[in-house]
Design a protein around this motif. Structure first.
Motif, PDB file in Angstrom:
ATOM      1  N   GLU A   1       0.811  -1.212   0.000  1.00  0.00           N
ATOM      2  CA  GLU A   1       0.000   0.000   0.000  1.00  0.00           C
ATOM      3  C   GLU A   1       0.844   1.262   0.000  1.00  0.00           C
ATOM      4  OE1 GLU A   1      -3.630   2.148   2.496  1.00  0.00           O
ATOM      5  OE2 GLU A   1      -2.808   0.219   3.178  1.00  0.00           O
ATOM      6  N   ALA A   2       1.900   1.276   0.812  1.00  0.00           N
ATOM      7  CA  ALA A   2       2.760   2.462   0.877  1.00  0.00           C
ATOM      8  C   ALA A   2       3.407   2.740  -0.476  1.00  0.00           C
ATOM      9  CB  ALA A   2       3.837   2.271   1.951  1.00  0.00           C
ATOM     10  N   ASP A   3       3.814   1.674  -1.182  1.00  0.00           N
ATOM     11  CA  ASP A   3       4.415   1.834  -2.509  1.00  0.00           C
ATOM     12  C   ASP A   3       3.389   2.342  -3.506  1.00  0.00           C
ATOM     13  OD1 ASP A   3       6.857   0.507  -1.557  1.00  0.00           O
ATOM     14  OD2 ASP A   3       5.640  -1.321  -1.632  1.00  0.00           O
ATOM     15  N   ARG A   4       2.191   1.754  -3.430  1.00  0.00           N
ATOM     16  CA  ARG A   4       1.150   2.115  -4.392  1.00  0.00           C
ATOM     17  C   ARG A   4       0.685   3.563  -4.206  1.00  0.00           C
ATOM     18  NH1 ARG A   4      -0.010  -3.457  -3.450  1.00  0.00           N
ATOM     19  NH2 ARG A   4      -1.489  -3.038  -1.763  1.00  0.00           N
ATOM     20  N   LYS A   5       0.648   4.043  -2.974  1.00  0.00           N
ATOM     21  CA  LYS A   5       0.255   5.428  -2.734  1.00  0.00           C
ATOM     22  C   LYS A   5       1.214   6.392  -3.431  1.00  0.00           C
ATOM     23  CE  LYS A   5      -2.255   5.046   1.666  1.00  0.00           C
ATOM     24  NZ  LYS A   5      -2.234   5.402   3.110  1.00  0.00           N
ATOM     25  N   VAL A   6       2.497   6.144  -3.273  1.00  0.00           N
ATOM     26  CA  VAL A   6       3.496   7.000  -3.918  1.00  0.00           C
ATOM     27  C   VAL A   6       3.392   6.876  -5.430  1.00  0.00           C
ATOM     28  CG1 VAL A   6       5.967   7.362  -4.260  1.00  0.00           C
ATOM     29  CG2 VAL A   6       5.084   6.942  -1.967  1.00  0.00           C
ATOM     30  N   ALA A   7       3.258   5.623  -5.907  1.00  0.00           N
ATOM     31  CA  ALA A   7       3.197   5.388  -7.350  1.00  0.00           C
ATOM     32  C   ALA A   7       1.994   6.074  -7.983  1.00  0.00           C
ATOM     33  CB  ALA A   7       3.151   3.883  -7.618  1.00  0.00           C
ATOM     34  N   GLU A   8       0.836   5.979  -7.336  1.00  0.00           N
ATOM     35  CA  GLU A   8      -0.374   6.574  -7.884  1.00  0.00           C
ATOM     36  C   GLU A   8      -0.338   8.102  -7.811  1.00  0.00           C
ATOM     37  OE1 GLU A   8      -3.364   5.592  -9.479  1.00  0.00           O
ATOM     38  OE2 GLU A   8      -1.910   4.040  -9.949  1.00  0.00           O
ATOM     39  N   ALA A   9       0.177   8.641  -6.711  1.00  0.00           N
ATOM     40  CA  ALA A   9       0.279  10.097  -6.599  1.00  0.00           C
ATOM     41  C   ALA A   9       1.188  10.648  -7.692  1.00  0.00           C
ATOM     42  CB  ALA A   9       0.812  10.484  -5.219  1.00  0.00           C
ATOM     43  N   THR A  10       2.272   9.940  -7.965  1.00  0.00           N
ATOM     44  CA  THR A  10       3.202  10.378  -9.002  1.00  0.00           C
ATOM     45  C   THR A  10       2.567  10.248 -10.378  1.00  0.00           C
ATOM     46  OG1 THR A  10       5.020   9.586  -7.602  1.00  0.00           O
ATOM     47  CG2 THR A  10       5.544  10.095  -9.885  1.00  0.00           C
TER      48      THR A  10
END
Length: 278
Positions: free
Chosen positions: A43-52
């Motif tokens: 989840e932490a990775d996906r949050k950064v990935a999606e925000a970017t």
């Protein structure tokens, strides 16, 4: 080797190879895995990935272009007769890994993978197998600590530093801050290899699309991770003592490209280059 290799998610890897992973802290290798459509992210990775991605939609295609550059660069190096590869910041395995491309051309090629994310090394040790003629090794270490890599027993047992070596640092150096002296770090690696060796680098830049890359950096750098875009002139410094091969320092998708008519419509967010040590 087959190009359609299946890399299962971490949950499918035998328990004996599992490691403790802090899923609450994003990691660049797992963010990149998400952009490439992989399953080994949290989840932490996906949050950064999606925000970017929302800030800069071209980032996903950029990740794919970066991966394609790796394949073309390694193929070129193998065509030059290079039989040894030190791949630093390798990322989570997917199709077209360095050893697959290199050993597909030269079965006796030797490859050492280096990464500082335990999940990457778990996958590498469990899944990546080279040809019988060649050798593939893996170490968990940080690009910022050249001595720990250059003196590691697995590296010394795999690579002969009296013979040319290709140093591959693709999509990693932008995570090294200026105060950590990225140029001095790379020089330590390039000083360790003999003339006739090669250096392959890709690096995020704002030279082509400053607004898009700036938005991407702003979204990505809100958490514990951060990346630093650098100019072409700055990235060229990594190649001190090397002669750039054609076509020089260009957008990653323009480096010795395969036929692809969609290149003209893409956002250029990274440089790619390969150089030969003089």
């Amino acid at each position: 080797m087959a190009s359609d290799a299946h890399f299962p998610p971490l949950s499918e890897i035998p328990e004996s190879t599992s490691v403790k992973i802090d899923t609450s802290v994003p990691h660049s290798a797992r963010v990149y895995d998400y952009w490439l459509g992989g399953k080994d992210n949290f989840e932490a990775d996906r949050k950064v990935a999606e925000a970017t991605r929302l800030a800069s939609p071209g980032v996903v295609q950029g990740a794919r272009d970066n991966r394609a550059f790796l394949g073309r660069a390694v193929r070129f190096l193998a065509e030059q007769g290079i039989r040894q590869f030190l791949d630093i910041g390798t990322g989570i395995p997917t199709q077209g890994n360095t050893h697959e491309v290199a050993q597909g051309a030269i079965p006796e090629a030797k490859v050492v993978y280096v990464d500082n994310d335990p999940i990457v090394m778990t996958h590498a040790r469990a899944l990546l197998r080279g040809t019988p003629e060649g050798k593939t090794s893996y170490i968990e270490a940080d690009l910022r600590d050249p001595e720990s890599i250059l003196t590691h027993p697995n590296v010394l047992a795999t690579l002969d530093f009296d013979e040319p070596i290709a140093i591959v640092i693709v999509g990693t150096l932008m995570f090294i801050k200026d105060e950590e002296d990225p140029f001095g770090i790379v020089k330590r690696y390039t000083d360790a290899v003999t003339p006739g060796s090669y250096l392959a680098i890709s690096h995020v830049t704002a030279d082509f699309e400053p607004e898009a890359v700036g938005a991407s950096a702003k979204a990505y750098n809100t958490g514990p991770m951060a990346f630093t875009p650098r100019s072409g002139a700055e990235i060229t410094r990594f190649f001190d003592g090397f002669e750039l091969v054609e076509p020089g320092m260009v957008a990653v998708f323009d480096w010795q490209p395969d036929d692809d008519p969609t290149r003209a419509t893409r956002i250029a967010g990274a440089y790619g280059a390969v150089g030969k040590k003089l």
